[in-house]
Design a protein around this motif. Sequence first.
Motif, mmCIF file in Angstrom:
data_model
loop_
_atom_site.group_PDB
_atom_site.id
_atom_site.type_symbol
_atom_site.label_atom_id
_atom_site.label_comp_id
_atom_site.label_asym_id
_atom_site.label_seq_id
_atom_site.Cartn_x
_atom_site.Cartn_y
_atom_site.Cartn_z
ATOM 1 N N MET A 1 1.273 -0.839 0.092
ATOM 2 C CA MET A 1 -0.525 0.434 0.261
ATOM 3 C C MET A 1 0.638 0.838 -0.116
ATOM 4 N N LYS A 2 0.268 1.735 -0.261
ATOM 5 C CA LYS A 2 1.568 3.336 -0.868
ATOM 6 C C LYS A 2 1.075 3.866 0.331
ATOM 7 N N ARG A 3 1.927 5.480 0.616
ATOM 8 C CA ARG A 3 1.609 5.909 1.597
ATOM 9 C C ARG A 3 1.440 7.147 1.009
ATOM 10 N N ALA A 4 0.547 8.237 1.037
ATOM 11 C CA ALA A 4 1.177 9.696 0.778
ATOM 12 C C ALA A 4 0.530 11.234 1.662
ATOM 13 N N LEU A 5 1.757 12.104 1.129
ATOM 14 C CA LEU A 5 1.524 13.153 2.561
ATOM 15 C C LEU A 5 0.623 14.716 1.294
ATOM 16 N N ILE A 6 -0.135 14.368 2.429
ATOM 17 C CA ILE A 6 -1.012 16.137 1.665
ATOM 18 C C ILE A 6 -0.624 17.593 2.682
ATOM 19 N N THR A 7 -0.468 18.328 1.979
ATOM 20 C CA THR A 7 -0.494 19.380 2.421
ATOM 21 C C THR A 7 -1.312 20.292 2.556
ATOM 22 N N GLY A 8 -2.510 20.984 2.916
ATOM 23 C CA GLY A 8 -3.473 21.464 2.843
ATOM 24 C C GLY A 8 -4.912 20.812 2.242
ATOM 25 N N VAL A 9 -4.917 19.282 2.996
ATOM 26 C CA VAL A 9 -5.974 18.753 3.044
ATOM 27 C C VAL A 9 -6.765 19.629 3.490
ATOM 28 N N THR A 10 -7.264 20.441 3.826
ATOM 29 C CA THR A 10 -8.616 20.760 4.139
ATOM 30 C C THR A 10 -9.423 22.133 3.340
ATOM 31 N N GLY A 11 -8.674 21.860 1.752
ATOM 32 C CA GLY A 11 -8.888 23.021 1.245
ATOM 33 C C GLY A 11 -9.799 22.393 -0.089
ATOM 34 N N GLN A 12 -10.394 23.064 -1.003
ATOM 35 C CA GLN A 12 -10.929 22.545 -2.009
ATOM 36 C C GLN A 12 -10.431 21.106 -2.914
ATOM 37 N N ASP A 13 -8.923 21.361 -3.063
ATOM 38 C CA ASP A 13 -7.723 20.469 -4.122
ATOM 39 C C ASP A 13 -7.853 19.151 -2.613
ATOM 40 N N GLY A 14 -7.239 19.356 -1.530
ATOM 41 C CA GLY A 14 -6.406 18.666 -1.039
ATOM 42 C C GLY A 14 -7.890 17.390 -0.315
ATOM 43 N N SER A 15 -9.191 18.598 -0.334
ATOM 44 C CA SER A 15 -10.542 17.348 0.062
ATOM 45 C C SER A 15 -10.238 16.307 -1.414
ATOM 46 N N TYR A 16 -10.449 16.845 -2.396
ATOM 47 C CA TYR A 16 -10.952 16.167 -3.674
ATOM 48 C C TYR A 16 -9.427 14.377 -3.879
ATOM 49 N N LEU A 17 -8.267 15.556 -3.292
ATOM 50 C CA LEU A 17 -6.936 14.404 -4.262
ATOM 51 C C LEU A 17 -7.263 13.431 -2.491
ATOM 52 N N ALA A 18 -7.222 13.756 -1.263
ATOM 53 C CA ALA A 18 -7.488 12.468 -0.514
ATOM 54 C C ALA A 18 -8.470 11.516 -1.080
ATOM 55 N N GLU A 19 -9.651 12.081 -1.085
ATOM 56 C CA GLU A 19 -10.819 11.284 -1.081
ATOM 57 C C GLU A 19 -10.015 10.137 -3.232
ATOM 58 N N HIS A 20 -9.278 10.974 -3.835
ATOM 59 C CA HIS A 20 -9.039 9.936 -4.775
ATOM 60 C C HIS A 20 -8.065 9.180 -4.182
ATOM 61 N N HIS A 81 2.670 19.191 -2.719
ATOM 62 C CA HIS A 81 2.536 19.956 -1.704
ATOM 63 C C HIS A 81 1.447 20.791 -2.309
ATOM 64 N N LEU A 82 -0.628 20.957 -1.555
ATOM 65 C CA LEU A 82 -1.250 22.777 -2.216
ATOM 66 C C LEU A 82 -1.148 23.426 -0.948
ATOM 67 N N ALA A 83 -0.998 23.067 -0.003
ATOM 68 C CA ALA A 83 -1.163 23.947 0.719
ATOM 69 C C ALA A 83 -0.400 25.805 0.824
ATOM 70 N N ALA A 84 -0.961 26.771 1.102
ATOM 71 C CA ALA A 84 -0.657 27.876 0.097
ATOM 72 C C ALA A 84 -1.832 29.138 0.907
ATOM 73 N N GLN A 85 -1.322 30.098 0.555
ATOM 74 C CA GLN A 85 -2.172 31.530 1.391
ATOM 75 C C GLN A 85 -2.391 31.891 -0.395
ATOM 76 N N SER A 86 -3.848 31.202 -1.011
ATOM 77 C CA SER A 86 -4.366 31.051 -1.980
ATOM 78 C C SER A 86 -4.924 32.249 -3.232
ATOM 79 N N PHE A 87 -5.345 33.146 -2.266
ATOM 80 C CA PHE A 87 -6.374 34.309 -2.453
ATOM 81 C C PHE A 87 -5.782 35.307 -3.564
ATOM 82 N N VAL A 88 -5.244 35.169 -4.531
ATOM 83 C CA VAL A 88 -4.889 36.758 -5.097
ATOM 84 C C VAL A 88 -5.540 37.522 -3.829
ATOM 85 N N ALA A 89 -5.971 38.106 -4.381
ATOM 86 C CA ALA A 89 -6.275 39.678 -4.174
ATOM 87 C C ALA A 89 -5.935 39.733 -2.317
#
Length: 333
Positions: A1-20, A81-89
């Motif tokens: 079984m492969k093991r993955a680490l996600i940063t930013g899992v609570t965001g939109q992309d992290g949540s879909y990636l965790a599911e996938h 590595h998805l975690a970031a301050q992602s709001f351009v404004a």
Amino acid sequence: MKRALITGVTGQDGSYLAEHLLSLGYEVHALVRRVALEDPAHRFTRIRHVMERVTLHAASLESYPSIFHVVSRNEFDECYHLAAQSFVAESFADGFSTMNTNINGTHYMLAALRELQPRCRFYFAGSSEMFGKVREVPQRETTSFHPRSPYGISKVAGFDLTRNYREAYGMFCVSGMLFNHESPRRGYEFVTRKITSTAAKIRAGLAPELWLGNLDAKRDWGHAKDYVRAMYLMLQQPEPDDYVVATGETHTVREFCERAFAEVGLDYQPYVRVDERLYRPAEVDLLVGDATKAREVLGWEPEYSFEGLITEMVREDLKALGGAETPAAPRAL
Ligand code: F7E
């Protein structure tokens, strides 16, 4: 079984990636801030349904020791590595903290992996904001960068760091150059969700109007669910490389409004008002990506159309109004 680490899992992309990744049989781990662990009811709304199957580790992207600690105690095959301050404004309002979190956070992740697990494959969430004032249309992997915001600049730095770790240390480090991607899980401050949530409220008689900035900006909008599949595919290749992920279609903010309001049976024009204070100091006028390489090398294809994306977002916002109230769309950018 492969093991993955996600940063930013609570965001939109992290949540879909965790599911996938869970659906593919992965053991999924995630870095989350201690403040999030202390307030799970609010912070984990997007991953509530998979929480039991994800191992959470407290760490901060602003603290190298906290990242080092987690990476020293667990072995990972892949790191997203998805975690970031992602709001351009927001990056115009506070460029310093955007730079700190986005650049140092990426550097800390790379440095800890190099030190402790150089064989772990690393994905960096690059962005079409790196192209900024575009040098060619459509934008592809070879298009040069001209970022137009502190956010865009921080993503160029993250992209360069990722490539440098690949070239200097032989690590499997890749960047996805992802164009805008949206979904019913998008934050309310981004223009798409601001439009769909407010259109639903106007339909329900809960809001009188929708205040926006630049209606002529053009974006290449895809669905986040499609885009996380591309992230995964990038880490499964024999050689590390960078890829543009986009639909190849571009639409104005105005067209997005037109379509979203039509979805609730309204003409957008009487409801959409322009507030010039919502304009950005430097705008990215036109984005449209050429994802030929991702299609040919990764075999990636998006499943959602522009229309399908808006339909899903509006329907989910209408549904939410039947139950819990959605938060008011922010007036200030
Ligand atoms: O703005 C215009 C605004 O904030 C889109 C992030 O995920 O995608 C996203 O960045 C456009 C801009 O996203 C409002 O001026 C008009 O031209 O939804 P947005 P973004 O800045 O394109 C890239 C790929 C990322 O990497 C980012 O992290 O819409 N616009 N009126 C407005 N934008 C907002 N937010 N609010 C308005 O009222």
